[in-house]
Scaffold this active site. Structure first.
Site, PDB file in Angstrom:
ATOM      1  N   GLU A   1       0.606  -1.276   0.038  1.00 14.31           N
ATOM      2  CA  GLU A   1      -0.089  -0.466  -0.112  1.00 14.31           C
ATOM      3  C   GLU A   1       0.790   0.965   0.067  1.00 14.31           C
ATOM      4  O   GLU A   1       1.809   1.527   0.856  1.00 14.31           O
ATOM      5  CB  GLU A   1      -0.916   0.004   1.397  1.00 14.31           C
ATOM      6  CG  GLU A   1      -1.740   1.115   1.193  1.00 14.31           C
ATOM      7  CD  GLU A   1      -2.664   1.620   2.773  1.00 14.31           C
ATOM      8  OE1 GLU A   1      -3.921   1.679   2.647  1.00 14.31           O
ATOM      9  OE2 GLU A   1      -1.853   0.567   3.481  1.00 14.31           O
TER      10      GLU A   1
ATOM     11  N   LYS B   1      -9.248   2.209  -2.555  1.00 14.52           N
ATOM     12  CA  LYS B   1      -9.304   1.453  -0.507  1.00 14.52           C
ATOM     13  C   LYS B   1     -10.905   1.661  -0.070  1.00 14.52           C
ATOM     14  O   LYS B   1     -11.323   2.684  -0.233  1.00 14.52           O
ATOM     15  CB  LYS B   1      -8.794   1.677  -0.169  1.00 14.52           C
ATOM     16  CG  LYS B   1      -8.164   1.068   1.587  1.00 14.52           C
ATOM     17  CD  LYS B   1      -7.326   2.274   2.226  1.00 14.52           C
ATOM     18  CE  LYS B   1      -7.245   2.020   3.419  1.00 14.52           C
ATOM     19  NZ  LYS B   1      -6.024   1.843   4.430  1.00 14.52           N
TER      20      LYS B   1
ATOM     21  N   CYS C   1      -5.174  -3.343   3.070  1.00 19.96           N
ATOM     22  CA  CYS C   1      -4.611  -3.019   4.886  1.00 19.96           C
ATOM     23  C   CYS C   1      -6.291  -2.736   5.654  1.00 19.96           C
ATOM     24  O   CYS C   1      -6.678  -3.932   5.751  1.00 19.96           O
ATOM     25  CB  CYS C   1      -4.887  -1.261   5.396  1.00 19.96           C
ATOM     26  SG  CYS C   1      -3.070  -1.634   6.260  1.00 19.96           S
TER      27      CYS C   1
END
Length: 277
Positions: free
Chosen positions: A49, A129, A164
């Site tokens: 990321e 995300k 994440c």
């Protein structure tokens, strides 16, 4: 050119060192990892990321943001074609207003955006995300959340992506499984001290969805944020067993994804067929 393993593919997790704001150096490390992964016979290589900017460099997000067509993704797209290997460009800070060639969730603002290119360099998947971290983080204040969920076929394996903090939200993974995902790639910037969360959540997502989950973390320190990435990039099989893993130093984690094992797990222990919700 990497050759797909029988009934699956070989993946490489590029746990590179991420230096805050040092975009040129970070991208060079990413390109070296792509070359090394191809040399080791991988069909797909995945990056962490915000590998180019550094997750905790919040004050520099706007300055270092790029359009989707910017230099970082362009160079990795070219590397995918050059080395004939699929590349998940972990994520960048995307300038949505400047992006021209792909749909965006908003007309302006910034997003945490990953792109999957196949071995010819063709774009196969875009993931922004969905869940933005608010705990001791400025991410939720600075970024626009993603909305789309996509999958792509790489080497005969249906691949999805999350990022994440998304690991804490199992509903997202159910949607990916319903879309046919057999392997979920999770580029991350997970810091100490939450080792147990990193390992437990990743394993749980693999077990409950009877799929492969590959978590790709970075390595390095962010002095301004008093944060250190814990590494431990890992490939989990559909039983939740770690097939390959790393420590917290830079590493290239290579593992074979065997769809035969996924099919056997789902047949022998048909939990997904027993779902009521």
């Amino acid at each position: 050119m990497a050759a797909s393993t029988e009934n699956g593919l070989r993946i490489a997790l590029a746990q590179i060192e991420v230096e805050p704001t040092e975009v040129d150096a970070n991208v060079e490390r990413a390109l070296e990892a792509v070359s090394s992964a191809a040399a080791r016979g991988a069909d797909l290589v995945a990056l962490p990321e915000l590998f180019n900017v550094g997750y905790f460099a919040f004050d520099n997000y706007e300055r270092l943001a790029e359009p989707f067509e910017g230099e970082t993704f362009t160079r990795l797209q070219e590397a995918a074609a050059e080395h004939e290997i699929a590349v998940l460009a972990g994520s960048i800070v995307e300038d949505l207003a400047a992006t021209e060639t792909v749909a965006t969730p908003a007309e302006e603002g910034l997003a945490n955006t990953a792109a999957l290119f196949d071995s010819s360099g063709a774009l196969q998947l875009v993931y922004r995300k969905h869940h933005l971290f608010g705990y001791q983080s400025a991410e939720s204040e600075l970024l626009v959340p993603g909305e789309r969920i996509e999958t792509a076929e790489i080497g005969g394996v249906t691949v999805g992506a999350t990022t994440c903090y998304d690991l804490r939200f199992p509903e997202l993974y159910r949607r990916l499984i319903d879309a046919g995902a057999e392997l979920v790639l999770v580029p991350s910037a997970w810091p100490y001290p939450r080792i147990e969360h990193w390992e437990t959540l990743s394993r749980a997502r693999a077990i409950e969805n009877q799929c492969f989950v590959a978590t790709i973390n970075g390595s390095g320190e962010f002095d301004d944020a008093d944060a250190t990435l814990l590494g431990r990039s890992t490939v989990y099989d559909p039983w939740g067993t770690a097939l390959s893993s790393s420590g917290d130093e830079p590493a290239l984690v290579v593992s074979d994804i065997d769809l035969g094992s996924l099919e056997r797990v789902r047949e022998e222990f048909p939990a997904l067929r027993d779902r009521r919700l």
